[in-house]
Design a protein around this motif. Structure first.
Motif, PDB file in Angstrom:
ATOM      1  N   LEU A   1       5.753   8.377  -4.708  1.00 19.36           N
ATOM      2  CA  LEU A   1       6.209   9.998  -4.012  1.00 19.36           C
ATOM      3  C   LEU A   1       6.249   9.518  -2.948  1.00 19.36           C
ATOM      4  CD1 LEU A   1       3.591  12.487  -5.997  1.00 19.36           C
ATOM      5  CD2 LEU A   1       5.743  11.854  -6.711  1.00 19.36           C
ATOM      6  N   SER A   2       6.353   8.105  -1.735  1.00 19.00           N
ATOM      7  CA  SER A   2       6.218   8.785  -0.775  1.00 19.00           C
ATOM      8  C   SER A   2       5.699   9.509  -0.194  1.00 19.00           C
ATOM      9  CB  SER A   2       7.973   8.348  -0.432  1.00 19.00           C
ATOM     10  OG  SER A   2       8.701   6.553  -0.926  1.00 19.00           O
ATOM     11  N   LEU A   3       4.761  10.150   0.348  1.00 19.60           N
ATOM     12  CA  LEU A   3       4.031  11.126   0.755  1.00 19.60           C
ATOM     13  C   LEU A   3       3.850  10.612   2.251  1.00 19.60           C
ATOM     14  CD1 LEU A   3       1.317  11.875  -1.743  1.00 19.60           C
ATOM     15  CD2 LEU A   3       4.096  13.240  -1.242  1.00 19.60           C
ATOM     16  N   PRO A   4       3.427  11.439   3.105  1.00 15.90           N
ATOM     17  CA  PRO A   4       3.800  11.494   4.078  1.00 15.90           C
ATOM     18  C   PRO A   4       2.368  10.922   4.628  1.00 15.90           C
ATOM     19  CG  PRO A   4       3.387  13.727   4.551  1.00 15.90           C
ATOM     20  CD  PRO A   4       3.520  12.975   2.579  1.00 15.90           C
ATOM     21  N   ALA A   5       1.548  10.152   6.058  1.00 18.76           N
ATOM     22  CA  ALA A   5       0.808   9.834   5.764  1.00 18.76           C
ATOM     23  C   ALA A   5      -0.672  10.904   6.494  1.00 18.76           C
ATOM     24  CB  ALA A   5       0.484   9.296   7.917  1.00 18.76           C
TER      25      ALA A   5
ATOM     26  N   SER B   1       1.000  -1.250  -0.288  1.00 13.54           N
ATOM     27  CA  SER B   1       0.337  -0.465   0.132  1.00 13.54           C
ATOM     28  C   SER B   1       1.326   0.971   0.260  1.00 13.54           C
ATOM     29  CB  SER B   1      -1.025   0.027   1.396  1.00 13.54           C
ATOM     30  OG  SER B   1      -0.043   0.260   2.460  1.00 13.54           O
ATOM     31  N   TYR B   2      -0.086   2.570  -0.038  1.00 10.11           N
ATOM     32  CA  TYR B   2       1.601   3.681   0.002  1.00 10.11           C
ATOM     33  C   TYR B   2       0.093   4.867   0.271  1.00 10.11           C
ATOM     34  CZ  TYR B   2      -0.651   3.923  -5.025  1.00 10.11           C
ATOM     35  OH  TYR B   2      -1.111   3.891  -6.363  1.00 10.11           O
ATOM     36  N   TYR B   3       0.457   5.999   0.503  1.00  2.06           N
ATOM     37  CA  TYR B   3      -0.235   7.236   0.977  1.00  2.06           C
ATOM     38  C   TYR B   3      -0.781   8.004  -0.654  1.00  2.06           C
ATOM     39  CZ  TYR B   3       0.806   6.093   6.011  1.00  2.06           C
ATOM     40  OH  TYR B   3       1.055   5.223   6.813  1.00  2.06           O
ATOM     41  N   CYS B   4      -1.491   8.387  -0.834  1.00  3.65           N
ATOM     42  CA  CYS B   4      -1.617   8.836  -2.060  1.00  3.65           C
ATOM     43  C   CYS B   4      -2.640  10.837  -1.359  1.00  3.65           C
ATOM     44  CB  CYS B   4      -3.084   8.433  -3.071  1.00  3.65           C
ATOM     45  SG  CYS B   4      -4.002   9.498  -3.730  1.00  3.65           S
ATOM     46  N   GLN B   5      -2.429  11.680  -1.994  1.00  2.18           N
ATOM     47  CA  GLN B   5      -2.571  12.892  -1.989  1.00  2.18           C
ATOM     48  C   GLN B   5      -4.243  13.260  -3.255  1.00  2.18           C
ATOM     49  OE1 GLN B   5      -0.530  15.587   0.200  1.00  2.18           O
ATOM     50  NE2 GLN B   5      -0.164  14.239   2.110  1.00  2.18           N
ATOM     51  N   CYS B   6      -4.114  12.652  -3.570  1.00  2.00           N
ATOM     52  CA  CYS B   6      -4.715  13.126  -5.028  1.00  2.00           C
ATOM     53  C   CYS B   6      -6.103  13.119  -4.357  1.00  2.00           C
ATOM     54  CB  CYS B   6      -4.984  12.548  -6.181  1.00  2.00           C
ATOM     55  SG  CYS B   6      -3.266  11.680  -7.339  1.00  2.00           S
TER      56      CYS B   6
END
Ligand code: GLU
Ligand code: ZN
Length: 303
Positions: A134-138, A110-115
């Protein structure tokens, strides 16, 4: 009228360990459409000597209608749809969902997404994996599943071979929402696994999500249940009866007529004398006469 005694051993059609469920969201009261899903899942379970569970999918508090859970359970009872085992409330399962999210993260699934919705719309409405590298923060992020399987076909008990939209099926879909709520796909699969569900019988509005759920079962290396989707009750304008479009609640005081109408909707052929029968007699007749192959495929107009 003659009815066989419910004590009569039912030996045909036994499926070892059959466990079915009805999983209403308490965003409204039961309407004719939800009765069809409840009845079909109940009858298919009972006709196969199975257990039938009820799970209240109350993980979306803003959409919840106060008192709906209690009302739904009372209505099921009045309709003779008695469940086995304790009712499960998804609102009480957060720790397990959280543990599942952590396990998926640890396995780099899984990964974080801000779209935003608008951004996804701009690229054609299907999320294209923008945030994956992108390895975005939580913080302020949704969590998406890395979709390794993109399952998009399956065999449905009632619909036969089903093919879902391949683009949708490939999407890294959301398993935890930006607003902090667990996504339906995550909760439903977590509970179907935990409760040992072998058969999921529900309305055709959930055909598309099935592809994602199958992908999630496979990601979790768990056998998926068999799925069966019954036709939707729709209005003359073609809209499905739903809580959102204010479909009228079924009458808790007049279960017989609605049960018979629901049986007919499901293609079953209730005997004429059943109109004078008690709820338990109708239900008993329906279990012993349940025919999967009578269930029609198409949506049917009811109002
Ligand atoms: N809670 C979902 C709904 O009411 C149904 C979930 C399911 O049957 O998988 O639409
Ligand atoms: Zn994103």
């Amino acid at each position: 009228m003659e009815f066989n005694s419910p004590e009569r051993p039912l030996t045909s059609n036994t499926v070892a360990g059959y466990r079915g469920r009805f999983a209403p969201s308490p965003s409204g009261l039961l309407h004719f459409g939800s009765l069809i899903a409840a009845l079909a899942s109940f009858l298919d379970a009972k006709a196969h000597q199975g257990k039938w569970l009820v799970r209240i999918e109350d993980i979306d508090p803003p959409r919840e209608l106060t008192g709906a859970s209690t009302n739904i359970l009372k209505t099921l009872d009045a309709y003779g749809l008695h469940w086995d085992e304790e009712v499960r409330y998804q609102s009480q399962q957060s720790e397990r969902y959280q543990a599942l999210l952590s396990a998926l993260k640890k396995q780099q699934l899984s990964y974080y997404c801000q779209c935003t919705r608008a951004q996804i719309k701009q690229v054609g409405g299907i999320y294209q994996g923008h945030c994956k590298p992108l390895s975005l923060p939580a913080q302020d992020s949704a969590i998406r599943l890395i979709n390794h399987f993109a399952i998009h076909t399956f065999d449905d008990i009632f619909q036969g071979s089903v093919t879902c939209d391949i683009n949708l099926a490939q999407e890294d879909f959301i398993i935890h929402r930006k607003d902090g709520l667990f996504a339906y796909q995550l909760a439903v699969v977590a509970d179907d696994i935990e409760q040992g569900i072998t058969h999921v019988i529900r309305g055709c509005d959930l055909l598309e999500p099935t592809a994602r759920q199958l992908t999630l079962f496979k990601t979790l290396q768990h056998n998926a249940p068999q799925f069966g989707h019954v036709p939707l009750a729709v209005t003359k304008q073609g809209y499905k009866l739903s809580k959102q479009n204010k479909a009228p609640a079924i009458d808790i005081n007049k279960p017989q007529a609605s049960l018979i109408a629901a049986l007919k909707f499901l293609g079953q052929k209730p005997e004429n004398q059943l109109v004078h029968a008690s709820v338990n007699e109708i239900i008993y007749w329906a279990i012993t006469h349940w025919q999967r192959n009578y269930v029609p495929k198409m949506a049917q107009i009811v109002i």
